[in-house]
Write a protein that holds these residues in place. Structure first.
Motif, mmCIF file in Angstrom:
data_model
loop_
_atom_site.group_PDB
_atom_site.id
_atom_site.type_symbol
_atom_site.label_atom_id
_atom_site.label_comp_id
_atom_site.label_asym_id
_atom_site.label_seq_id
_atom_site.Cartn_x
_atom_site.Cartn_y
_atom_site.Cartn_z
ATOM 1 N N TYR A 127 41.427 38.746 34.310
ATOM 2 C CA TYR A 127 40.414 39.780 34.523
ATOM 3 C C TYR A 127 39.026 39.149 34.631
ATOM 4 C CZ TYR A 127 37.218 43.630 33.771
ATOM 5 O OH TYR A 127 36.185 44.519 33.920
ATOM 6 N N ARG A 128 38.698 38.312 33.674
ATOM 7 C CA ARG A 128 37.368 37.705 33.626
ATOM 8 C C ARG A 128 37.114 36.820 34.852
ATOM 9 N NH1 ARG A 128 37.897 34.792 28.199
ATOM 10 N NH2 ARG A 128 35.866 33.920 28.710
ATOM 11 N N ALA A 129 38.055 35.978 35.186
ATOM 12 C CA ALA A 129 37.878 35.063 36.319
ATOM 13 C C ALA A 129 37.769 35.835 37.635
ATOM 14 C CB ALA A 129 39.029 34.064 36.374
ATOM 15 N N ASP A 130 38.550 36.907 37.757
ATOM 16 C CA ASP A 130 38.503 37.731 38.968
ATOM 17 C C ASP A 130 37.098 38.302 39.154
ATOM 18 O OD1 ASP A 130 39.589 39.022 41.232
ATOM 19 O OD2 ASP A 130 40.129 40.792 40.074
ATOM 20 N N LYS A 131 36.515 38.819 38.088
ATOM 21 C CA LYS A 131 35.166 39.396 38.181
ATOM 22 C C LYS A 131 34.111 38.312 38.398
ATOM 23 C CE LYS A 131 36.832 43.392 37.707
ATOM 24 N NZ LYS A 131 37.955 43.262 38.628
ATOM 25 N N LEU A 132 34.240 37.194 37.691
ATOM 26 C CA LEU A 132 33.247 36.120 37.817
ATOM 27 C C LEU A 132 33.279 35.435 39.182
ATOM 28 C CD1 LEU A 132 33.530 34.517 34.270
ATOM 29 C CD2 LEU A 132 31.564 35.752 35.217
ATOM 30 N N SER A 133 34.358 35.615 39.918
ATOM 31 C CA SER A 133 34.467 34.972 41.231
ATOM 32 C C SER A 133 33.581 35.639 42.280
ATOM 33 C CB SER A 133 35.919 34.993 41.714
ATOM 34 O OG SER A 133 36.288 36.309 42.099
ATOM 35 N N LYS A 140 25.402 40.803 50.669
ATOM 36 C CA LYS A 140 24.699 41.594 51.676
ATOM 37 C C LYS A 140 24.992 43.089 51.542
ATOM 38 C CE LYS A 140 24.696 37.755 54.840
ATOM 39 N NZ LYS A 140 25.479 37.038 55.802
ATOM 40 N N SER A 141 26.087 43.416 50.864
ATOM 41 C CA SER A 141 26.478 44.816 50.688
ATOM 42 C C SER A 141 26.224 45.314 49.272
ATOM 43 C CB SER A 141 27.968 44.974 51.031
ATOM 44 O OG SER A 141 28.205 44.596 52.365
ATOM 45 N N PHE A 142 25.369 44.625 48.553
ATOM 46 C CA PHE A 142 25.100 44.932 47.145
ATOM 47 C C PHE A 142 24.795 46.409 46.930
ATOM 48 C CE2 PHE A 142 22.429 45.403 43.418
ATOM 49 C CZ PHE A 142 23.060 44.617 42.465
ATOM 50 N N ASP A 143 23.884 46.964 47.722
ATOM 51 C CA ASP A 143 23.436 48.347 47.519
ATOM 52 C C ASP A 143 24.509 49.373 47.852
ATOM 53 O OD1 ASP A 143 20.921 47.532 46.647
ATOM 54 O OD2 ASP A 143 20.115 47.508 48.691
ATOM 55 N N ASP A 144 25.454 49.016 48.702
ATOM 56 C CA ASP A 144 26.508 49.943 49.106
ATOM 57 C C ASP A 144 27.788 49.798 48.288
ATOM 58 O OD1 ASP A 144 24.894 50.975 51.185
ATOM 59 O OD2 ASP A 144 25.447 49.280 52.461
ATOM 60 N N CYS A 145 27.846 48.791 47.465
ATOM 61 C CA CYS A 145 29.046 48.514 46.662
ATOM 62 C C CYS A 145 29.218 49.584 45.591
ATOM 63 C CB CYS A 145 28.924 47.136 46.013
ATOM 64 S SG CYS A 145 30.334 46.697 44.970
ATOM 65 N N ASN A 146 30.456 50.025 45.373
ATOM 66 C CA ASN A 146 30.699 51.063 44.374
ATOM 67 C C ASN A 146 30.991 50.500 42.987
ATOM 68 O OD1 ASN A 146 33.312 50.133 44.630
ATOM 69 N ND2 ASN A 146 34.167 52.043 45.372
ATOM 70 N N TRP A 147 30.902 49.186 42.821
ATOM 71 C CA TRP A 147 31.058 48.597 41.483
ATOM 72 C C TRP A 147 29.912 49.059 40.609
ATOM 73 C CZ3 TRP A 147 32.446 42.786 40.607
ATOM 74 C CH2 TRP A 147 33.816 42.603 40.814
ATOM 75 N N ASP A 148 30.213 49.406 39.390
ATOM 76 C CA ASP A 148 29.204 49.745 38.404
ATOM 77 C C ASP A 148 28.272 48.552 38.217
ATOM 78 O OD1 ASP A 148 28.419 49.603 35.324
ATOM 79 O OD2 ASP A 148 28.728 51.724 35.857
ATOM 80 N N LEU A 149 26.994 48.814 38.014
ATOM 81 C CA LEU A 149 26.010 47.742 37.849
ATOM 82 C C LEU A 149 26.385 46.790 36.706
ATOM 83 C CD1 LEU A 149 23.408 46.680 39.079
ATOM 84 C CD2 LEU A 149 22.147 48.076 37.447
ATOM 85 N N ASN A 150 27.030 47.307 35.671
ATOM 86 C CA ASN A 150 27.446 46.470 34.546
ATOM 87 C C ASN A 150 28.567 45.500 34.906
ATOM 88 O OD1 ASN A 150 25.614 47.697 32.803
ATOM 89 N ND2 ASN A 150 27.050 49.353 32.345
ATOM 90 N N LYS A 151 29.295 45.788 35.975
ATOM 91 C CA LYS A 151 30.387 44.919 36.422
ATOM 92 C C LYS A 151 29.894 43.821 37.361
ATOM 93 C CE LYS A 151 34.939 47.025 36.830
ATOM 94 N NZ LYS A 151 35.838 47.651 37.775
ATOM 95 N N LYS A 152 28.793 44.085 38.049
ATOM 96 C CA LYS A 152 28.304 43.145 39.060
ATOM 97 C C LYS A 152 27.772 41.868 38.423
ATOM 98 C CE LYS A 152 27.183 46.600 42.537
ATOM 99 N NZ LYS A 152 26.150 47.167 43.382
ATOM 100 N N ASN A 153 28.050 40.768 39.060
ATOM 101 C CA ASN A 153 27.543 39.476 38.617
ATOM 102 C C ASN A 153 26.139 39.286 39.171
ATOM 103 O OD1 ASN A 153 29.929 38.639 37.290
ATOM 104 N ND2 ASN A 153 30.838 38.296 39.291
ATOM 105 N N LEU A 154 25.167 39.399 38.312
ATOM 106 C CA LEU A 154 23.781 39.316 38.729
ATOM 107 C C LEU A 154 23.178 37.942 38.468
ATOM 108 C CD1 LEU A 154 22.641 42.828 37.494
ATOM 109 C CD2 LEU A 154 23.508 42.146 39.750
ATOM 110 N N LYS A 155 23.928 37.082 37.781
ATOM 111 C CA LYS A 155 23.474 35.711 37.531
ATOM 112 C C LYS A 155 24.698 34.823 37.302
ATOM 113 C CE LYS A 155 22.603 36.869 32.698
ATOM 114 N NZ LYS A 155 21.611 36.919 31.647
ATOM 115 N N ILE A 156 24.455 33.549 37.309
ATOM 116 C CA ILE A 156 25.518 32.581 37.045
ATOM 117 C C ILE A 156 25.603 32.369 35.540
ATOM 118 C CG2 ILE A 156 26.261 30.183 37.334
ATOM 119 C CD1 ILE A 156 24.918 30.263 40.080
ATOM 120 N N PHE A 157 26.805 32.434 35.021
ATOM 121 C CA PHE A 157 27.016 32.212 33.592
ATOM 122 C C PHE A 157 27.521 30.803 33.373
ATOM 123 C CE2 PHE A 157 27.403 36.727 34.270
ATOM 124 C CZ PHE A 157 26.648 37.242 33.225
ATOM 125 N N VAL A 158 26.967 30.128 32.410
ATOM 126 C CA VAL A 158 27.354 28.755 32.112
ATOM 127 C C VAL A 158 27.917 28.687 30.710
ATOM 128 C CG1 VAL A 158 26.583 26.376 32.016
ATOM 129 C CG2 VAL A 158 25.501 27.956 33.588
#
Length: 158
Positions: A127-133, A140-158
């Protein structure tokens, strides 16, 4: 990694990846192509190493390569891709010489890769790797994507 390479060369795997590519050729959002599957595998393996989960590398790669294999069936028949993918994966895993217990674990992870709360380490890892990918921060479709904002990867996690 002989068994993983067996998956990559399996006719059912190649056929379903090709069908996924055809169905998603015009898709604006994240695709479920071989690049995505390999990204999930690599990210999952890195997390596995960093968190000392001790999950076998071939199991991780098998799960990642097979987790979205049923997308084309979802497009064709409306069957959830995680269920269709597990059905397709079962024969591929058998032909690729995965043991019965390994196959059960992999199929369970495929079926539950969309479930966020999961106690099973392999299922949670997928689950985690699928979302982080997903590179939402550069989509380019960020604004039209139906993913909840909390699900979207907005930065790189290290």
């Amino acid at each position: 990694m002989d068994r993983v390479n067996s998956i990559l060369n399996h006719e059912d795997f190649k056929d379903n990846i090709h069908k996924n590519d055809l169905y998603e050729s015009e898709r604006r959002f994240c695709k479920h192509d071989l690049e995505h599957l390999l990204s999930v595998a690599r990210i999952a393996y890195i997390i596995n190493l960093e968190e000392n989960l001790h999950i076998d590398k071939e199991i991780i790669y098998a799960c990642a390569l097979l987790h979205d294999l049923g997308r084309n069936v979802q497009y064709e028949k409306g069957i959830p891709h995680e269920e269709a993918g597990a059905y397709i994966a079962k024969g591929i895993l058998k032909d690729s010489k995965f043991k019965e217990e390994e196959t059960c674990d992999i199929l369970c992870a495929i079926r539950s890769h969309r479930v966020s709360k999961n106690e099973n380490p392999l299922n949670s890892l997928m689950y985690r790797a699928d979302k982080l990918s997903r590179n939402c921060f550069n989509c380019k479709s960020f604004d039209d994507c139906n993913w909840d904002l909390n699900k979207k990867n907005l930065k790189i996690f290290v």
